[in-house]
Design an enzyme around this catalytic site. Structure first.
Site, PDB file in Angstrom:
ATOM      1  N   HIS A  51       0.850  -1.187   0.000  1.00 36.24           N
ATOM      2  CA  HIS A  51       0.000   0.000   0.000  1.00 36.24           C
ATOM      3  C   HIS A  51       0.888   1.241   0.000  1.00 36.24           C
ATOM      4  O   HIS A  51       2.027   1.211   0.486  1.00 36.24           O
ATOM      5  CB  HIS A  51      -0.883   0.023   1.244  1.00 36.24           C
ATOM      6  CG  HIS A  51      -1.997  -0.965   1.212  1.00 36.24           C
ATOM      7  ND1 HIS A  51      -3.114  -0.836   1.997  1.00 36.24           N
ATOM      8  CD2 HIS A  51      -2.174  -2.105   0.499  1.00 36.24           C
ATOM      9  CE1 HIS A  51      -3.931  -1.848   1.771  1.00 36.24           C
ATOM     10  NE2 HIS A  51      -3.378  -2.640   0.871  1.00 36.24           N
ATOM     11  N   GLU A  53       0.927   3.904   1.819  1.00 36.30           N
ATOM     12  CA  GLU A  53       1.420   4.330   3.132  1.00 36.30           C
ATOM     13  C   GLU A  53       2.601   3.477   3.589  1.00 36.30           C
ATOM     14  O   GLU A  53       3.598   4.003   4.097  1.00 36.30           O
ATOM     15  CB  GLU A  53       0.305   4.238   4.187  1.00 36.30           C
ATOM     16  CG  GLU A  53      -0.893   5.092   3.891  1.00 36.30           C
ATOM     17  CD  GLU A  53      -2.014   4.362   3.153  1.00 36.30           C
ATOM     18  OE1 GLU A  53      -3.184   4.657   3.439  1.00 36.30           O
ATOM     19  OE2 GLU A  53      -1.715   3.497   2.306  1.00 36.30           O
ATOM     20  N   CYS A  81      -6.193   2.061   5.839  1.00 34.98           N
ATOM     21  CA  CYS A  81      -6.819   0.834   6.330  1.00 34.98           C
ATOM     22  C   CYS A  81      -6.191   0.484   7.679  1.00 34.98           C
ATOM     23  O   CYS A  81      -5.255   1.148   8.139  1.00 34.98           O
ATOM     24  CB  CYS A  81      -6.606  -0.292   5.323  1.00 34.98           C
ATOM     25  SG  CYS A  81      -4.878  -0.837   5.183  1.00 34.98           S
ATOM     26  N   CYS A  84      -2.337  -0.140   7.443  1.00 30.36           N
ATOM     27  CA  CYS A  84      -1.561   1.085   7.265  1.00 30.36           C
ATOM     28  C   CYS A  84      -1.623   1.970   8.506  1.00 30.36           C
ATOM     29  O   CYS A  84      -0.620   2.580   8.895  1.00 30.36           O
ATOM     30  CB  CYS A  84      -2.036   1.840   6.030  1.00 30.36           C
ATOM     31  SG  CYS A  84      -1.682   0.930   4.498  1.00 30.36           S
TER      32      CYS A  84
END
Length: 151
Positions: A51, A53, A81, A84
């Site tokens: 992801h 992040e 999420c 993250c």
């Protein structure tokens, strides 16, 4: 200044979009300078944790040679999420600017509240809505095109 950094995050989201990735971008700033930026690469890397992040945190830690990002800010186009948000807590990022909420898996006070959870050893200050419309629109367009392709 906030808008400038969120613009960089949006540019990262656009890169993801062009690569067929969910269009999310993240930027980490220290002392008014971008020290890392990333976009989702889960499909490209065939890695569920790639992801924006996570990738931005990884780059920032390497650049600063430190697992703690205590004097930084993160700008991200979509609410993090749970995974993250957990990484943000572990990295001790004190401020997170979020473009738009994630109504299905947001862990910054929409579905869960990981980033402000008083039971955890670190909390982040949150700010929502920087370029909210643009951040939301790129996601809506991406998922509409994905649905249309599947018809």
């Amino acid at each position: 200044m906030l808008e400038d950094f969120m613009r960089v995050a949006l540019e990262e989201a656009k890169k993801a979009y062009k690569q067929g990735e969910v269009p999310v971008g993240a930027v980490i700033v220290k002392n008014g300078k971008v020290i890392s930026k990333a976009h989702n690469e889960t499909r490209q890397k065939k890695n569920a944790v790639a992801h924006a992040e996570i990738l931005a945190i990884d780059k920032a830690c390497k650049k600063l040679e430190n697992e703690r990002l205590v004097d930084t800010e993160m700008y991200v186009t979509l609410e993090p999420c749970a995974m993250c948000a957990g990484a943000i807590v572990q990295a001790r990022i004190p401020e997170v600017m979020i473009g738009t909420r994630d109504l299905k898996s947001g862990a910054a006070n929409t579905i869960l509240n990981v980033l402000e959870n008083e039971k955890l050893n670190h909390r982040a200050e949150l700010r929502f809505g920087i370029f909210e419309e643009e951040c939301s629109e790129i996601l809506k367009t991406f998922f509409k095109e994905l649905r249309d392709e599947r018809k």
